[in-house]
Design a protein around this motif. Structure first.
Motif, PDB file in Angstrom:
ATOM      1  N   GLN A   1      21.855 -84.697 -13.731  1.00 42.72           N
ATOM      2  CA  GLN A   1      20.773 -84.472 -14.679  1.00 42.72           C
ATOM      3  C   GLN A   1      19.690 -83.658 -14.006  1.00 42.72           C
ATOM      4  OE1 GLN A   1      19.058 -88.004 -16.474  1.00 42.72           O
ATOM      5  NE2 GLN A   1      18.336 -86.816 -18.219  1.00 42.72           N
TER       6      GLN A   1
ATOM      7  N   LYS B   1      16.651 -81.677 -18.831  1.00 45.92           N
ATOM      8  CA  LYS B   1      17.969 -81.494 -19.427  1.00 45.92           C
ATOM      9  C   LYS B   1      18.663 -82.838 -19.596  1.00 45.92           C
ATOM     10  CE  LYS B   1      18.826 -76.793 -17.774  1.00 45.92           C
ATOM     11  NZ  LYS B   1      19.809 -75.908 -17.099  1.00 45.92           N
ATOM     12  N   GLN B   2      19.667 -82.841 -20.462  1.00 46.64           N
ATOM     13  CA  GLN B   2      20.440 -84.061 -20.667  1.00 46.64           C
ATOM     14  C   GLN B   2      21.400 -84.279 -19.503  1.00 46.64           C
ATOM     15  OE1 GLN B   2      22.281 -83.666 -24.567  1.00 46.64           O
ATOM     16  NE2 GLN B   2      20.627 -84.858 -25.480  1.00 46.64           N
TER      17      GLN B   2
ATOM     18  N   GLU C   1      24.792 -84.671 -17.802  1.00 52.04           N
ATOM     19  CA  GLU C   1      26.092 -84.109 -18.128  1.00 52.04           C
ATOM     20  C   GLU C   1      27.157 -84.616 -17.168  1.00 52.04           C
ATOM     21  OE1 GLU C   1      26.323 -79.847 -17.794  1.00 52.04           O
ATOM     22  OE2 GLU C   1      25.602 -79.818 -15.726  1.00 52.04           O
TER      23      GLU C   1
ATOM     24  N   GLU D   1      21.597 -73.437  -9.941  1.00 50.77           N
ATOM     25  CA  GLU D   1      21.745 -74.195 -11.181  1.00 50.77           C
ATOM     26  C   GLU D   1      22.482 -75.512 -10.993  1.00 50.77           C
ATOM     27  OE1 GLU D   1      22.525 -70.963 -10.651  1.00 50.77           O
ATOM     28  OE2 GLU D   1      24.366 -70.400 -11.739  1.00 50.77           O
TER      29      GLU D   1
ATOM     30  N   ALA E   1      20.083 -80.854  -9.216  1.00 56.00           N
ATOM     31  CA  ALA E   1      19.978 -81.973 -10.162  1.00 56.00           C
ATOM     32  C   ALA E   1      20.043 -83.282  -9.394  1.00 56.00           C
ATOM     33  CB  ALA E   1      21.119 -81.936 -11.181  1.00 56.00           C
TER      34      ALA E   1
END
Length: 118
Positions: A38, A42-43, A45, A87, A90
């Motif tokens: 996460q 953002k959600q 995933e 990217e 998280a």
């Protein structure tokens, strides 16, 4: 079922990290162990899954770069992350699922932060 995640850190783009998820308790009841992530805003995933037979699945963006595996005792699950990208930054969470159909139960480990700088 208890899960203990470890292995996060900070790396530069293109680098590698390995996350570990150590399971304890009623591990025989586990059907799948999963890594979720996460990012801020953002959600959560699903990134990768390994089931009790050893079959694996991956989210499209990590295919060919991440590998989920487990030790022979099926106590520790690893997420080898190569060619990391910014990217991929998280919080990464280890998850175990037991039961089936409407009786699926989720267990979560604490998150471990992965930060990839460009």
């Amino acid at each position: 079922v208890q899960l203990q995640a470890s292995g996060g850190g900070s790396v530069q783009a293109g680098g590698s990290l390995t996350l570990s998820c150590a399971a304890s308790g009623n591990i025989r009841s586990i059907n799948t162990i999963n890594w979720y992530r996460q990012a801020p805003g953002k959600q959560r995933e699903l990134v990768a899954t390994i089931n009790s037979s050893g079959a694996t699945t991956y989210e499209d963006s990590v295919k060919g770069r991440f590998t989920i595996s487990r030790d022979k005792r099926e106590i520790t699950v690893y997420l080898q992350m190569n060619s990391l990208k910014p990217e991929d930054t998280a919080g990464y969470y280890c998850n175990a699922k037991t039961g089936s159909s409407e009786f699926v139960k989720d267990y979560w480990g604490q998150g471990t932060q992965v930060t990839v700088s460009s």
